[in-house]
Write an enzyme that holds these catalytic residues in place. Sequence first.
Site, PDB file in Angstrom:
ATOM      1  N   GLY A  12       0.821  -1.211   0.000  1.00  0.00           N
ATOM      2  CA  GLY A  12       0.000   0.000   0.000  1.00  0.00           C
ATOM      3  C   GLY A  12       0.851   1.255   0.000  1.00  0.00           C
ATOM      4  CE1 TYR A  64       0.122 -21.032  12.968  1.00  0.00           C
ATOM      5  CE2 TYR A  64      -0.935 -21.291  10.831  1.00  0.00           C
ATOM      6  CZ  TYR A  64      -0.996 -21.291  12.214  1.00  0.00           C
ATOM      7  OH  TYR A  64      -2.187 -21.545  12.846  1.00  0.00           O
ATOM      8  CE1 TYR A 145      -9.229   2.653   8.259  1.00  0.00           C
ATOM      9  CE2 TYR A 145      -9.831   4.726   9.310  1.00  0.00           C
ATOM     10  CZ  TYR A 145      -8.877   3.902   8.737  1.00  0.00           C
ATOM     11  OH  TYR A 145      -7.570   4.321   8.648  1.00  0.00           O
ATOM     12  CB  THR A 175       0.146  10.342   5.924  1.00  0.00           C
ATOM     13  OG1 THR A 175       0.158  10.351   7.352  1.00  0.00           O
ATOM     14  CG2 THR A 175       1.567  10.272   5.429  1.00  0.00           C
TER      15      THR A 175
HETATM   16  N1  LIG Z   1      -2.710   7.244   4.820  1.00  0.00           N
HETATM   17  C1  LIG Z   1      -3.193   7.846   5.892  1.00  0.00           C
HETATM   18  O1  LIG Z   1      -3.349   9.082   5.894  1.00  0.00           O
HETATM   19  C2  LIG Z   1      -3.566   7.032   7.115  1.00  0.00           C
HETATM   20  C3  LIG Z   1      -4.135   7.709   8.211  1.00  0.00           C
HETATM   21  C4  LIG Z   1      -4.488   6.965   9.350  1.00  0.00           C
HETATM   22  C5  LIG Z   1      -4.251   5.605   9.401  1.00  0.00           C
HETATM   23  N2  LIG Z   1      -3.696   4.968   8.345  1.00  0.00           N
HETATM   24  C6  LIG Z   1      -3.507   3.515   8.441  1.00  0.00           C
HETATM   25  O2  LIG Z   1      -2.272   3.137   7.884  1.00  0.00           O
HETATM   26  C7  LIG Z   1      -2.393   1.880   7.227  1.00  0.00           C
HETATM   27  C8  LIG Z   1      -1.911   1.997   5.776  1.00  0.00           C
HETATM   28  O3  LIG Z   1      -2.701   2.983   5.117  1.00  0.00           O
HETATM   29  P1  LIG Z   1      -2.425   3.403   3.595  1.00  0.00           P
HETATM   30  O4  LIG Z   1      -2.789   4.833   3.453  1.00  0.00           O
HETATM   31  O5  LIG Z   1      -1.091   2.938   3.182  1.00  0.00           O
HETATM   32  O6  LIG Z   1      -3.577   2.581   2.874  1.00  0.00           O
HETATM   33  P2  LIG Z   1      -3.507   1.613   1.590  1.00  0.00           P
HETATM   34  O7  LIG Z   1      -4.904   1.270   1.243  1.00  0.00           O
HETATM   35  O8  LIG Z   1      -2.645   2.214   0.534  1.00  0.00           O
HETATM   36  O9  LIG Z   1      -2.744   0.353   2.184  1.00  0.00           O
HETATM   37  C9  LIG Z   1      -3.371  -0.689   2.876  1.00  0.00           C
HETATM   38  C10 LIG Z   1      -2.793  -1.989   2.360  1.00  0.00           C
HETATM   39  O10 LIG Z   1      -3.384  -3.079   3.077  1.00  0.00           O
HETATM   40  C11 LIG Z   1      -3.708  -4.122   2.150  1.00  0.00           C
HETATM   41  N3  LIG Z   1      -4.791  -4.913   2.752  1.00  0.00           N
HETATM   42  C12 LIG Z   1      -6.063  -4.539   3.003  1.00  0.00           C
HETATM   43  N4  LIG Z   1      -6.735  -5.558   3.576  1.00  0.00           N
HETATM   44  C13 LIG Z   1      -5.861  -6.592   3.699  1.00  0.00           C
HETATM   45  C14 LIG Z   1      -5.956  -7.921   4.215  1.00  0.00           C
HETATM   46  N5  LIG Z   1      -7.115  -8.381   4.730  1.00  0.00           N
HETATM   47  N6  LIG Z   1      -4.862  -8.717   4.166  1.00  0.00           N
HETATM   48  C15 LIG Z   1      -3.688  -8.257   3.630  1.00  0.00           C
HETATM   49  N7  LIG Z   1      -3.535  -7.018   3.134  1.00  0.00           N
HETATM   50  C16 LIG Z   1      -4.624  -6.192   3.159  1.00  0.00           C
HETATM   51  C17 LIG Z   1      -4.120  -3.370   0.900  1.00  0.00           C
HETATM   52  O11 LIG Z   1      -4.071  -4.163  -0.265  1.00  0.00           O
HETATM   53  C18 LIG Z   1      -3.101  -2.231   0.878  1.00  0.00           C
HETATM   54  O12 LIG Z   1      -1.918  -2.582   0.219  1.00  0.00           O
HETATM   55  C19 LIG Z   1      -3.858   1.464   7.346  1.00  0.00           C
HETATM   56  O13 LIG Z   1      -3.989   0.560   8.409  1.00  0.00           O
HETATM   57  C20 LIG Z   1      -4.571   2.761   7.653  1.00  0.00           C
HETATM   58  O14 LIG Z   1      -5.740   2.555   8.409  1.00  0.00           O
HETATM   59  C21 LIG Z   1      -3.362   5.655   7.193  1.00  0.00           C
END
Ligand SMILES: NC(=O)c1ccc[n+]([C@@H]2O[C@H](COP(=O)([O-])OP(=O)(O)OC[C@H]3O[C@@H](n4cnc5c(N)ncnc54)[C@H](O)[C@@H]3O)[C@@H](O)[C@H]2O)c1
Length: 313
Positions: A12, A64, A145, A175
């Site tokens: 991600g 695992y 969420y 971010t």
């Molecule tokens: N980007 C932000 O501003 C922000 C703010 C607050 C929290 N977060 C948290 O940071 C983390 C990453 O966010 P991001 O912006 O990179 O989002 P993103 O959607 O780009 O990345 C999330 C990744 O998780 C993978 N994913 C989703 N469900 C999955 C599962 N069941 N098994 C395996 N992989 C799975 C997706 O394919 C993706 O690659 C998240 O947990 C998000 O809640 C991000």
Amino acid sequence: MTRKVLVTGGAGFLGSHLCDALLARGDDVLCVDNFFTGQRRNIAHLMGHERFEFLRHDITFPLYVEVDEIYNLACPASPVHYQFDPVQTTKTSVIGAINMLGLAKRTKAKILQASTSEVYGDPEIHPQVESYWGRVNPIGRRSCYDEGKRCAETLFFDYRRQHNTRIKVARIFNTYGPRMHPNDGRVVSNFIVQALAGAPITLYGEGRQTRSFCYVDDLIAALIALMDSGEDVTGPLNLGNPTEFTIADLAAQVLTLTGSTSQITYAPLPSDDPRQRKPDITLARQLLDWAPTTGLEAGLGRTIGYFRGVVGV
Ligand SMILES: NC(=O)c1ccc[n+]([C@@H]2O[C@H](COP(=O)([O-])OP(=O)(O)OC[C@H]3O[C@@H](n4cnc5c(N)ncnc54)[C@H](O)[C@@H]3O)[C@@H](O)[C@H]2O)c1
């Protein structure tokens, strides 16, 4: 010995930058992702790296492997994505956390949870401090969420109390940076994509509502500093950039930096549009000796460079 680090959600936006940073400091990285919102191109440059391994896997199923540290980032992060399959979103946060905490318990790994400012819900206090418990609707469209992430935090602290698991909880605020999704409805990527396409940029109200966004490199430095911190530092810790700007300023900067001729149009302010969003990062400054260093202009410049490559403008 080389540290073996698992990054869930590693394909991600944030996860792929985290993989880059961990590899750069010499760690052995296992990136796990089911490609729900992740993209192959985010990690294409890492394939073939001698300390990088990718595993396509959904964390709602047990995993695992043998690791020293786990960064649990897997979870769709933008409303369009997490509302697409809300039941799966809750499963990813809750069952995913149970699976990763179980793995940490068995391997005695340190584990970091990517939580979110959304655990504060629709807050009554600004800016939010970690001791504030939040105001979250348990049955709304965002609840999959918000409540999923809140339950994951509960699980982290119960694993610590019950099993002495070494936990770290980061509450991440907005971010931005290269590898954001172009169509996930967030204001930074929206404005950049619209400006590069020469399409109108829509401001709600007069654009006087303020926001604060953290550049991705600063956020990744904070996540690593939190993982490296002493065992008594568990969080939850707010991580983000408290520098505020108005949405109108953001639009103006994007237009200047892209050299776009897009027109600015105005639409009525939606009733649920917050007037202000800003983290209080006093605790992170104290405990991690960390603060964001990338200004908006520099961060936007790098993000625009990335989007030019993606949308080909
Ligand atoms: N980007 C932000 O501003 C922000 C703010 C607050 C929290 N977060 C948290 O940071 C983390 C990453 O966010 P991001 O912006 O990179 O989002 P993103 O959607 O780009 O990345 C999330 C990744 O998780 C993978 N994913 C989703 N469900 C999955 C599962 N069941 N098994 C395996 N992989 C799975 C997706 O394919 C993706 O690659 C998240 O947990 C998000 O809640 C991000």
